[in-house]
Design a protein around this motif. Structure first.
Motif, PDB file in Angstrom:
ATOM      1  N   VAL A 153       3.113   2.474  -0.143  1.00 60.94           N
ATOM      2  CA  VAL A 153       2.514   3.757   0.217  1.00 60.94           C
ATOM      3  C   VAL A 153       1.842   4.389  -0.997  1.00 60.94           C
ATOM      4  CG1 VAL A 153       3.000   6.072   1.098  1.00 60.94           C
ATOM      5  CG2 VAL A 153       4.241   4.112   2.008  1.00 60.94           C
ATOM      6  N   ASN A 185      10.357   2.173  13.125  1.00 56.72           N
ATOM      7  CA  ASN A 185       9.347   2.926  12.401  1.00 56.72           C
ATOM      8  C   ASN A 185       9.803   3.235  10.982  1.00 56.72           C
ATOM      9  OD1 ASN A 185       7.583   2.963  14.528  1.00 56.72           O
ATOM     10  ND2 ASN A 185       8.121   5.018  15.220  1.00 56.72           N
ATOM     11  N   SER A 186       8.882   3.142  10.052  1.00 56.27           N
ATOM     12  CA  SER A 186       9.179   3.384   8.644  1.00 56.27           C
ATOM     13  C   SER A 186       9.038   4.857   8.302  1.00 56.27           C
ATOM     14  CB  SER A 186       8.251   2.552   7.760  1.00 56.27           C
ATOM     15  OG  SER A 186       8.399   1.168   8.032  1.00 56.27           O
ATOM     16  N   LEU A 215       5.977   6.864   9.136  1.00 56.08           N
ATOM     17  CA  LEU A 215       4.916   5.915   8.773  1.00 56.08           C
ATOM     18  C   LEU A 215       4.617   4.900   9.861  1.00 56.08           C
ATOM     19  CD1 LEU A 215       6.054   5.218   5.099  1.00 56.08           C
ATOM     20  CD2 LEU A 215       4.318   6.843   5.874  1.00 56.08           C
ATOM     21  N   PRO A 266      -1.435   5.883  10.539  1.00 62.05           N
ATOM     22  CA  PRO A 266      -0.235   5.054  10.589  1.00 62.05           C
ATOM     23  C   PRO A 266      -0.405   3.962  11.648  1.00 62.05           C
ATOM     24  CG  PRO A 266       0.307   7.397  10.739  1.00 62.05           C
ATOM     25  CD  PRO A 266      -1.163   7.285  10.894  1.00 62.05           C
ATOM     26  N   PRO A 267      -0.008   2.727  11.348  1.00 66.45           N
ATOM     27  CA  PRO A 267      -0.099   1.675  12.365  1.00 66.45           C
ATOM     28  C   PRO A 267       0.723   2.035  13.586  1.00 66.45           C
ATOM     29  CG  PRO A 267       0.400   0.748  10.197  1.00 66.45           C
ATOM     30  CD  PRO A 267       0.528   2.236  10.083  1.00 66.45           C
ATOM     31  N   ASP A 304      -7.287   6.472   6.891  1.00 68.01           N
ATOM     32  CA  ASP A 304      -6.324   5.559   7.468  1.00 68.01           C
ATOM     33  C   ASP A 304      -5.279   6.283   8.298  1.00 68.01           C
ATOM     34  OD1 ASP A 304      -5.726   6.510   4.848  1.00 68.01           O
ATOM     35  OD2 ASP A 304      -3.875   5.332   4.914  1.00 68.01           O
ATOM     36  N   ALA A 339       3.811  -1.652   4.457  1.00 64.57           N
ATOM     37  CA  ALA A 339       3.064  -1.811   3.219  1.00 64.57           C
ATOM     38  C   ALA A 339       3.431  -0.721   2.224  1.00 64.57           C
ATOM     39  CB  ALA A 339       1.565  -1.764   3.524  1.00 64.57           C
ATOM     40  N   SER A 344       4.216   0.677   9.701  1.00 65.24           N
ATOM     41  CA  SER A 344       3.779   0.211   8.383  1.00 65.24           C
ATOM     42  C   SER A 344       4.954  -0.263   7.533  1.00 65.24           C
ATOM     43  CB  SER A 344       3.054   1.337   7.649  1.00 65.24           C
ATOM     44  OG  SER A 344       2.741   0.949   6.326  1.00 65.24           O
TER      45      SER A 344
END
Length: 552
Positions: A524, A469-470, A517, A26-27, A24, A522, A520
């Protein structure tokens, strides 16, 4: 050969020796140019490294100085320690102007000078610093490297440090630039590698330049003989044993400037990369039996593609391309570029300086400190460098500026970098930059940068990048491993980071493992590979938080 290497890698993954990176990513998030502002003065971070005026050129003045970022009082906020030089030719600190300085982080980007209260003014000509909890008592200690005097300062936990250099049996006398803490024998106690530069003394000092024009500059380091590095094994009773010969280090003479620690071949043992000035670099591969093999040439990191040694300065080892293997970045002088070596996951490295765009972007710069970190929280690590030439009179000989701005090279998520220095706010701030450190000093989830400069006030660059951004910051507490968790490998998605405090130039950063991240929101999943061999998974962590993970 390639098929055999791939087969060996697949077997290693199947056996669990090497962990395959998660798939996966990072978005993607809306791009936002990183922005920084120098807030040192208003923050109360008022320090000026004492630098000699024009006149006799003592070679010792060519290479200072470093700093350490660490939480000395355990309040959760990273503090800042600066090294300072000494008077020449005495190499003593005759006044407060030459004192090393410690600044306590009071929160809200405000700092207080606590040097005297903490007892860290220092002795002699200090060069670099390395922070870690070597005695596993929960308080971060400090090693200060010097030209002829090193110091080990034990944190007592009451706001003061105790000089335990003599009883620790860590030697002085040679020119030490910095140090790196790591547990090379995996016994749960942190050991110390001291990086040595050249054989030099006041009595043997030489000055170079153009006698006819009356212009003096620092001599080329090729004029001086090199030194091997030293390794001290932590015996667990407050003393250290010099195992340099036993470990195989004394056989390799270099001109060390900085060290980066990572498990480059993912065999569970920490290795050390050492930059050397004008001679080939070292890569000390940990054999697991108390010895190291010097593998830089065979691994492809001893020299650049030119085939010649360069003026290798600061370094950092991080996974810039998110493939699960730590890479190597370093700085050098103008015309030499800032080399980038990609870990090929087969035990070697491929130079990507030109392909990544860094060659063209850095060829005119002279760099000291290097930090590979995610400055815009998009999930891809960027590169910050603190820049300046060595010689203040270089402009009399070449079309090169002595004082230069810092640089920021932003990772575009494809292993390619663009120069964001001007847009980030660094372009107009030219100075004699040297050591640097990175941490989230104001607790907003964005990484800030502190930089030591020579003869002018130190800089504190607050990250004011906009965007949503996270992020996540992971702090480790070892139980079976060393308490700092140094050497642990932390996975967040496809990102990995090795817990180390050795990065930059003559500097140390200990502020937790930061992960951008992207967009995102969601929960972690974090996986920790502890030095003890334990693997630990923590699920469901909220984004935009600082989390402490204790080894179980």
């Amino acid at each position: 050969m390639r098929s055999l290497a791939l087969r060996a890698l697949l077997i290693a993954i199947a056996a669990g020796t090497i962990t395959a990176a998660p798939i996966d990513q990072p978005p993607a998030a809306a791009g936002s140019t990183p922005r920084f502002h120098n807030v040192a003065d208003v923050a109360g971070l008022r320090f000026t490294h004492t630098y000699p005026s024009a006149g006799s050129k003592y070679f010792v003045d060519s290479a200072p100085g470093g700093l350490a970022v660490f939480d000395y009082n355990g309040d959760g906020r990273p503090d800042i320690f600066f090294t300072n030089g000494a008077a020449t030719p005495s190499l003593d600190k005759p006044s407060a102007a030459y004192a090393n300085r410690l600044f306590r982080n009071d929160g809200n980007m405000r700092f207080t000078d606590v040097t005297d209260a903490a007892g860290v003014r220092g002795i002699g000509y200090a060069m670099g610093a390395a922070a870690a909890d070597y005695d596993n008592d929960g308080h971060v200690d400090l090693f200060v490297a010097g030209v002829r005097e090193n110091q080990l300062l034990r944190n007592r936990g009451d706001g003061r440090f105790e000089d335990v250099t003599k009883q620790s049996r860590i030697a002085s006398g040679e020119w030490a630039v910095g140090g790196a803490w790591f547990d090379y024998d995996n016994d749960g106690r942190l050991d110390l590698m001291v990086v040595h530069y050249v054989q030099w003394s006041i009595e043997a000092n030489r000055s170079c330049g153009d006698e006819g024009r009356g212009v003096q500059i620092y001599c080329d380091p090729r004029v001086f003989k090199g030194l091997p590095n030293r390794l001290y094994r932590n015996k667990g009773d407050g003393t250290f044993e010099d195992v340099s010969a036993k470990a195989g280090l004394l056989a390799h003479v270099g001109k060390g400037m900085s060290a980066a620690v990572a498990d480059f071949n993912r065999d569970g043992r920490p290795d050390v990369f050492v930059t050397n000035d004008t001679v080939p670099n070292f890569l000390f591969t940990n054999n697991g039996d108390g010895t190291f093999s010097e593998d830089a040439l065979m691994s492809g990191v001893s020299v650049t593609g030119s085939g010649r040694p360069i003026s290798s300065m600061g370094t950092d080892a991080e996974d810039y391309d998110n493939d699960g293997f730590p890479d190597i970045h370093l700085t050098a002088l103008s015309g030499e570029t800032f080399p980038l070596f990609r870990n090929d996951s087969h035990g070697g490295f491929v130079e990507e300086t030109q392909a990544s765009g860094l060659g063209r972007l850095s060829v005119k710069l002279s760099g000291w400190c290097s930090i590979v970190a995610d400055m815009d929280n998009d999930g891809w690590k960027d590169i910050f460098t603190a820049n300046s030439h060595v010689n203040a009179r270089i402009g009399d000989f070449q079309a090169i500026n002595f004082k230069q701005p810092n640089a920021l090279f932003v990772n575009d998520a494809r292993g390619h970098f663009t120069d964001a220095s001007e847009a980030a706010g660094f372009g107009a701030a030219a100075a004699a930059h040297r050591g640097c450190g990175v941490a989230d000093f104001d607790g907003d989830g964005r990484l800030d940068v502190v930089v030591l400069t020579l003869g002018t006030p130190a800089e504190l660059w607050q990250n004011t990048t906009s965007g949503s951004n996270s992020w996540l910051i992971v702090r480790l507490v070892g139980t079976t491993s060393n308490r700092d968790g140094i050497g642990a490998v932390v996975h967040v998605g496809r990102q990995i980071r090795t817990m180390t405090t050795a990065m930059g130039y003559a500097s140390s950063s200990y502020g937790g493992l930061h992960f951008g991240l992207g967009a995102s929101a969601a929960p972690v999943r974090v996986e920790v590979e502890w030095p003890s061999g334990t693997k630990q998974v923590v699920e469901g962590l909220k984004v935009d938080t600082v989390v402490t993970i204790t080894e179980r």
